[in-house]
Design an enzyme around this catalytic site. Structure first.
Site, PDB file in Angstrom:
ATOM      1  N   ALA A   2       2.526   2.598   1.363  1.00 28.97           N
ATOM      2  CA  ALA A   2       2.769   2.891  -0.046  1.00 28.97           C
ATOM      3  C   ALA A   2       3.068   1.597  -0.788  1.00 28.97           C
ATOM      4  O   ALA A   2       3.927   0.837  -0.372  1.00 28.97           O
ATOM      5  CB  ALA A   2       3.950   3.843  -0.168  1.00 28.97           C
ATOM      6  N   CYS A   3       2.347   1.327  -1.855  1.00 28.86           N
ATOM      7  CA  CYS A   3       2.503   0.082  -2.609  1.00 28.86           C
ATOM      8  C   CYS A   3       2.176   0.348  -4.079  1.00 28.86           C
ATOM      9  O   CYS A   3       1.694   1.413  -4.430  1.00 28.86           O
ATOM     10  CB  CYS A   3       1.570  -1.006  -2.083  1.00 28.86           C
ATOM     11  SG  CYS A   3       1.679  -1.305  -0.306  1.00 28.86           S
TER      12      CYS A   3
END
Length: 494
Positions: A2-3
């Site tokens: 997740a970014c």
């Protein structure tokens, strides 16, 4: 992983820089310690073997030096994440994105299959663990980066859906994978910024250009046939929208992804459209939030850091909201969260050129409570304070000090916020002063070896400055947390 990613074209930035930046976030329930290093050509393997997928890739003979943000602990591979090579070309990899079952069924992901029941193992494709190491040491422009990664995807495939940014002083390109072997890329227009929150993002695409002159678009050579064969184009008017064709629109996107895009664009274009209320043009639940926009004012590194630290400040969705109606507080996934491992902002400035124009701004741990510091990227070493991270918690490195500041400030938010804001502003002001000082010295120095020593010295000065500031802030938030705990104990005794 997740970014969150933001890309800024050179006519949208305050000084003519191209800027690419990304938060690298751990998965839920753990942290991944990171460090800032330089990889020399002799350290680059000739044959690369992926730890996770076991794929083996033969690499070109001539590799360039590059900066890297790898995992501090061994076990799951390198995960170089972000960097700049000695040709002043940069990339950030990867932004995990989503696709739909029709794409996955048409071109399945290339997943590792271990040996079982007498059958030999089947290697998987390439992924986030591998991409920077396989591409960055060998490219001399952003466009070359797209071409090299595209060829690798076509040859080896991938086991995950990802977005990757490539940057040089003139151009930024954004590439998105489509299934196991297909891909598309778009050049970021010079006058816009792009926001990417873990979704397939490109919303317009010119297949004719991508398969012809490739002025602003590139893609797999068979993408047109792939779309037609599997009926992926959902448009009613024949104008391809890749987000509709290849992306996902799950209910979870409206909690996890679209609200982040909504907040970033709301901050950078507050007056361009209506973002709030019953008549809003876009809401946190909108699937059609633009991939890119022309900002209302030119964007600074501080703006980039702010949006990548955001937790919906000024809206009913802020998890730290302490007044008014709190019924929607924490409703959506924030950008600045405790699982942020690092932020890298690569700024390629027109002043300084290839000699000293590229800065790599680095921040560790939760962006809501950390600060970023700039380093000249064309160097052969990085300061110890940013490079010596291990799995052991220590106040002797920037990663773990930042992690401790964040944990304690989060637990004593009301009292610690003032100290954190002072820390952030103080470090940024001193960082700009140091860069201004050494830019002037570098402009007067023409000898490359002496320029290199000046850049090393500047980077050490920045590291020494932030180490002192971080240590002071750590003590302050520890004091606030201790007081809060003491008062809590006192109340429990009543």
């Amino acid at each position: 992983m997740a970014c969150t990613t933001i890309l800024v074209g050179k006519k949208a930035s305050y000084d003519g820089s191209t800027m690419i930046a990304r938060n690298d976030d751990s998965g839920s329930g753990h942290f991944t310690a990171k460090k800032f290093t330089v990889v020399t050509p002799k350290e680059q393997p000739k044959t690369y073997v992926s730890v996770l997928s076991h794929v083996k890739v033969e690499l070109p003979e001539q590799a360039m030096r590059y900066t890297s943000m790898p995992n501090a602990e061994k076990g799951e591979g390198i995960w170089a994440a972000s960097g700049v090579n000695e040709a002043n070309v940069a990339m950030t990899a990867t932004e995990t994105i989503t696709t739909n079952p029709r794409v996955q069924g048409a071109d399945p992901l290339v997943v590792y299959q271990p040996a079982k029941d007498g059958q030999e193992e089947v290697p998987g494709g390439i992924g986030e663990e591998d991409i920077v190491c396989l591409v960055l040491p060998y490219i001399k422009s952003a466009r070359e980066g797209v071409a090299r990664l595209g060829q690798l995807l076509e040859t080896y495939g991938t086991y995950e859906n990802n977005g990757i940014a490539f940057q040089d002083a003139d151009e930024i390109w954004w590439l998105e994978t489509i299934g196991g072997h297909h891909w598309m890329a778009r050049k970021v227009p010079d006058d816009v910024y792009v926001v990417m929150p873990n979704q397939l993002g490109i919303d317009t695409f010119d297949l004719e250009d991508a398969l012809g002159e490739q002025k602003e678009y590139m893609c797999s050579p068979d993408l047109k046939e792939f779309i037609e064969k599997y009926h992926l184009d959902l448009s009613m008017d024949g104008v391809l929208n890749p987000r509709e064709a290849f992306g996902s629109h799950d209910d979870s996107d409206h909690v996890y992804n679209t609200p982040r895009a909504w907040y970033m664009e709301r901050y950078l274009n507050p007056n361009s459209v209506n973002w709030d209320g019953p008549d809003a043009d876009y809401t946190p639940l909108s699937d059609d939030i633009p991939w890119c926009m022309v900002p209302e004012k030119k964007i600074t590194p501080e703006d980039v850091k702010y949006v990548l630290s955001a937790h919906y400040q000024g809206t009913p969705y802020d998890p730290y909201l302490s007044y008014g109606d709190r019924s929607m507080s924490g409703a959506y996934r924030s950008i600045g969260i405790n699982r942020n491992d690092f932020m890298s902002l690569i700024q390629m400035r027109p002043e300084g050129g290839t000699a000293y124009g590229t800065l790599e701004w680095v921040a560790y741990a939760s962006n809501a409570f950390n600060t970023m510091v700039p380093f000249y990227a064309d160097v052969d070493e990085t300061p110890e304070y940013l490079a010596n991270t291990t799995g052991e918690v220590s106040t002797e490195n920037f990663y773990w000090t930042s992690r401790m500041i964040a944990a304690m400030a989060d637990a004593s938010y009301g009292k610690s916020l003032f100290h954190v804001e002072h820390y952030q502003e103080n470090v940024l002001a001193k960082s700009h002063a140091l860069i201004n000082q050494y830019d002037a010295l570098l402009a007067d120095e023409k000898d490359p070896e002496k320029q290199m020593e000046l850049k090393r010295k500047a980077n050490r000065k920045v590291a020494e400055m932030v180490q002192k500031e971080a240590s002071t802030t750590l003590k302050k938030v520890l004091y606030e947390l201790s007081n809060q705990m003491k008062n809590s104990y006192a109340r429990s005794d009543v």
